[in-house]
Design a protein around this motif. Sequence first.
Motif, PDB file in Angstrom:
ATOM      1  N   THR A   1       0.831  -1.195   0.000  1.00  0.00           N
ATOM      2  CA  THR A   1       0.000   0.000   0.000  1.00  0.00           C
ATOM      3  C   THR A   1       0.872   1.254   0.000  1.00  0.00           C
ATOM      4  O   THR A   1       2.071   1.191   0.199  1.00  0.00           O
ATOM      5  N   GLN A   2       0.243   2.380  -0.146  1.00  0.00           N
ATOM      6  CA  GLN A   2       0.970   3.649  -0.128  1.00  0.00           C
ATOM      7  C   GLN A   2       1.508   4.003   1.248  1.00  0.00           C
ATOM      8  O   GLN A   2       2.375   4.855   1.368  1.00  0.00           O
ATOM      9  N   ASP A   3       0.993   3.365   2.278  1.00  0.00           N
ATOM     10  CA  ASP A   3       1.422   3.655   3.641  1.00  0.00           C
ATOM     11  C   ASP A   3       2.672   2.882   4.036  1.00  0.00           C
ATOM     12  O   ASP A   3       3.210   3.084   5.116  1.00  0.00           O
ATOM     13  N   CYS A   4       3.146   2.006   3.182  1.00  0.00           N
ATOM     14  CA  CYS A   4       4.230   1.079   3.500  1.00  0.00           C
ATOM     15  C   CYS A   4       5.574   1.606   2.991  1.00  0.00           C
ATOM     16  O   CYS A   4       5.678   2.045   1.838  1.00  0.00           O
ATOM     17  N   ARG A   5       6.595   1.551   3.844  1.00  0.00           N
ATOM     18  CA  ARG A   5       7.955   1.931   3.461  1.00  0.00           C
ATOM     19  C   ARG A   5       8.878   0.771   3.775  1.00  0.00           C
ATOM     20  O   ARG A   5       8.807   0.180   4.857  1.00  0.00           O
ATOM     21  N   SER A   6       9.757   0.447   2.852  1.00  0.00           N
ATOM     22  CA  SER A   6      10.645  -0.701   3.037  1.00  0.00           C
ATOM     23  C   SER A   6      11.937  -0.309   3.733  1.00  0.00           C
ATOM     24  O   SER A   6      12.502   0.743   3.469  1.00  0.00           O
ATOM     25  N   PHE A   8      13.915  -3.436   5.081  1.00  0.00           N
ATOM     26  CA  PHE A   8      14.503  -4.752   4.826  1.00  0.00           C
ATOM     27  C   PHE A   8      15.462  -5.244   5.910  1.00  0.00           C
ATOM     28  O   PHE A   8      15.654  -6.433   6.038  1.00  0.00           O
ATOM     29  N   GLU A   9      16.078  -4.384   6.661  1.00  0.00           N
ATOM     30  CA  GLU A   9      16.965  -4.854   7.720  1.00  0.00           C
ATOM     31  C   GLU A   9      16.932  -3.872   8.867  1.00  0.00           C
ATOM     32  O   GLU A   9      17.194  -2.683   8.640  1.00  0.00           O
ATOM     33  N   PRO A  10      16.607  -4.229  10.061  1.00  0.00           N
ATOM     34  CA  PRO A  10      16.312  -5.578  10.528  1.00  0.00           C
ATOM     35  C   PRO A  10      14.843  -5.963  10.395  1.00  0.00           C
ATOM     36  O   PRO A  10      14.472  -7.107  10.576  1.00  0.00           O
ATOM     37  N   ILE A  11      13.976  -4.994  10.074  1.00  0.00           N
ATOM     38  CA  ILE A  11      12.551  -5.256   9.862  1.00  0.00           C
ATOM     39  C   ILE A  11      12.248  -4.927   8.401  1.00  0.00           C
ATOM     40  O   ILE A  11      12.756  -3.942   7.862  1.00  0.00           O
ATOM     41  N   ASP A  12      11.400  -5.716   7.765  1.00  0.00           N
ATOM     42  CA  ASP A  12      11.145  -5.529   6.339  1.00  0.00           C
ATOM     43  C   ASP A  12      10.433  -4.216   6.012  1.00  0.00           C
ATOM     44  O   ASP A  12      10.834  -3.502   5.094  1.00  0.00           O
ATOM     45  N   TYR A  13       9.377  -3.914   6.752  1.00  0.00           N
ATOM     46  CA  TYR A  13       8.566  -2.746   6.396  1.00  0.00           C
ATOM     47  C   TYR A  13       8.100  -1.992   7.639  1.00  0.00           C
ATOM     48  O   TYR A  13       7.895  -2.575   8.694  1.00  0.00           O
ATOM     49  N   VAL A  14       7.901  -0.690   7.461  1.00  0.00           N
ATOM     50  CA  VAL A  14       7.192   0.132   8.437  1.00  0.00           C
ATOM     51  C   VAL A  14       5.949   0.636   7.721  1.00  0.00           C
ATOM     52  O   VAL A  14       6.027   1.179   6.616  1.00  0.00           O
ATOM     53  N   ILE A  15       4.806   0.433   8.345  1.00  0.00           N
ATOM     54  CA  ILE A  15       3.541   0.869   7.771  1.00  0.00           C
ATOM     55  C   ILE A  15       3.026   2.047   8.593  1.00  0.00           C
ATOM     56  O   ILE A  15       2.897   1.950   9.818  1.00  0.00           O
ATOM     57  N   PHE A  16       2.759   3.148   7.901  1.00  0.00           N
ATOM     58  CA  PHE A  16       2.216   4.344   8.518  1.00  0.00           C
ATOM     59  C   PHE A  16       0.709   4.313   8.278  1.00  0.00           C
ATOM     60  O   PHE A  16       0.187   4.931   7.345  1.00  0.00           O
ATOM     61  N   SER A  17       0.022   3.563   9.103  1.00  0.00           N
ATOM     62  CA  SER A  17      -1.393   3.262   8.907  1.00  0.00           C
ATOM     63  C   SER A  17      -2.240   4.530   8.890  1.00  0.00           C
ATOM     64  O   SER A  17      -2.177   5.348   9.803  1.00  0.00           O
ATOM     65  N   GLY A  18      -3.041   4.671   7.833  1.00  0.00           N
ATOM     66  CA  GLY A  18      -3.953   5.794   7.692  1.00  0.00           C
ATOM     67  C   GLY A  18      -3.384   6.959   6.915  1.00  0.00           C
ATOM     68  O   GLY A  18      -4.123   7.860   6.517  1.00  0.00           O
ATOM     69  N   MET A  19      -2.078   6.980   6.676  1.00  0.00           N
ATOM     70  CA  MET A  19      -1.435   8.126   6.043  1.00  0.00           C
ATOM     71  C   MET A  19      -2.030   8.447   4.673  1.00  0.00           C
ATOM     72  O   MET A  19      -2.345   9.607   4.382  1.00  0.00           O
ATOM     73  N   SER A  20      -2.213   7.444   3.837  1.00  0.00           N
ATOM     74  CA  SER A  20      -2.699   7.717   2.477  1.00  0.00           C
ATOM     75  C   SER A  20      -4.211   7.918   2.409  1.00  0.00           C
ATOM     76  O   SER A  20      -4.703   8.614   1.525  1.00  0.00           O
ATOM     77  N   THR A  21      -4.955   7.349   3.338  1.00  0.00           N
ATOM     78  CA  THR A  21      -6.413   7.474   3.286  1.00  0.00           C
ATOM     79  C   THR A  21      -6.945   8.616   4.140  1.00  0.00           C
ATOM     80  O   THR A  21      -7.887   9.292   3.745  1.00  0.00           O
ATOM     81  N   ASN A  22      -6.332   8.830   5.316  1.00  0.00           N
ATOM     82  CA  ASN A  22      -6.821   9.853   6.242  1.00  0.00           C
ATOM     83  C   ASN A  22      -5.993  11.129   6.219  1.00  0.00           C
ATOM     84  O   ASN A  22      -6.402  12.134   6.773  1.00  0.00           O
ATOM     85  N   GLY A  23      -4.788  11.047   5.648  1.00  0.00           N
ATOM     86  CA  GLY A  23      -3.883  12.192   5.710  1.00  0.00           C
ATOM     87  C   GLY A  23      -3.266  12.359   7.075  1.00  0.00           C
ATOM     88  O   GLY A  23      -2.651  13.373   7.376  1.00  0.00           O
ATOM     89  N   ALA A  24      -3.452  11.350   7.938  1.00  0.00           N
ATOM     90  CA  ALA A  24      -2.884  11.359   9.286  1.00  0.00           C
ATOM     91  C   ALA A  24      -2.503   9.931   9.642  1.00  0.00           C
ATOM     92  O   ALA A  24      -3.165   8.986   9.220  1.00  0.00           O
ATOM     93  N   VAL A  25      -1.451   9.789  10.400  1.00  0.00           N
ATOM     94  CA  VAL A  25      -1.005   8.459  10.811  1.00  0.00           C
ATOM     95  C   VAL A  25      -1.758   8.044  12.065  1.00  0.00           C
ATOM     96  O   VAL A  25      -1.707   8.718  13.095  1.00  0.00           O
ATOM     97  N   ASP A  26      -2.483   6.909  11.959  1.00  0.00           N
ATOM     98  CA  ASP A  26      -3.247   6.374  13.092  1.00  0.00           C
ATOM     99  C   ASP A  26      -2.409   5.418  13.933  1.00  0.00           C
ATOM    100  O   ASP A  26      -2.633   5.280  15.127  1.00  0.00           O
ATOM    101  N   ALA A  27      -1.471   4.743  13.288  1.00  0.00           N
ATOM    102  CA  ALA A  27      -0.642   3.755  13.982  1.00  0.00           C
ATOM    103  C   ALA A  27       0.598   3.465  13.153  1.00  0.00           C
ATOM    104  O   ALA A  27       0.595   3.666  11.934  1.00  0.00           O
TER     105      ALA A  27
END
Length: 67
Positions: A1-6, A8-27
């Motif tokens: 999704t658009q909220d996902c940033r890669s 890869f080390e040591p964790i594959d992805y960080v997801i900024f939940s709500g960023m692309s749909t709400n314009g604000a990060v929920d989690a």
Amino acid sequence: TQDCRSLFEPIDYVIFSGMSTNGAVDALVFLDVKSGGARLTRIQKDIASVVQRGDVRVEVIQSRNGV
């Protein structure tokens, strides 16, 4: 999704939940993808423990010279 940033080390992805749909990060979600019988590494388990106990913070470094 658009909220996902890669990472890869040591964790594959960080997801900024709500960023692309709400314009604000929920989690923030730390996501690691495993296949077959793969398990979390020791460091990945440490990261999960730190998050679960709430020992997470935001720090900002303000540069004076634009660097």
